[in-house]
Design a protein around this motif. Structure first.
Motif: not given
Length: 84
Positions: A46-50, A54-58
């Motif tokens: 859930n955190h990684l999806k968010a 938000a463009g913080i991780v790929t």
């Protein structure tokens, strides 16, 4: 039950959630699994999806795994949150 007051209560309180998240995010410079971070798989997902939205991780697939990497924006946010 007696209420905790004063200095003893302040020492026993956990830090604010945002502080913990910033510390944890700043320390994940190397690959890590949810188990290594003491988090459940659904929590990590859930955190990684968010973060991805938000463009913080790929993310990218590698067989059955999904690998995540910080973007330049993610790197900037970590640098800004890190103590100097």
């Amino acid at each position: 039950m007696a209420a905790h007051t004063g200095a003893a209560a302040r020492r026993s309180r956990p830090p604010p959630a945002g502080t913990v998240r910033r510390r944890r995010a700043a320390t994940v410079a190397e690959p890590a699994s949810g188990g290594q971070l003491d988090l459940t798989a659904p929590t990590v997902s859930n955190h990684l999806k968010a973060l991805s939205r938000a463009g913080i991780v790929t993310s990218r697939r590698d067989g059955r795994e999904v690998l995540y990497q910080r973007t330049p924006l993610g790197d900037q946010l970590i640098a800004a949150a890190s103590p100097q």
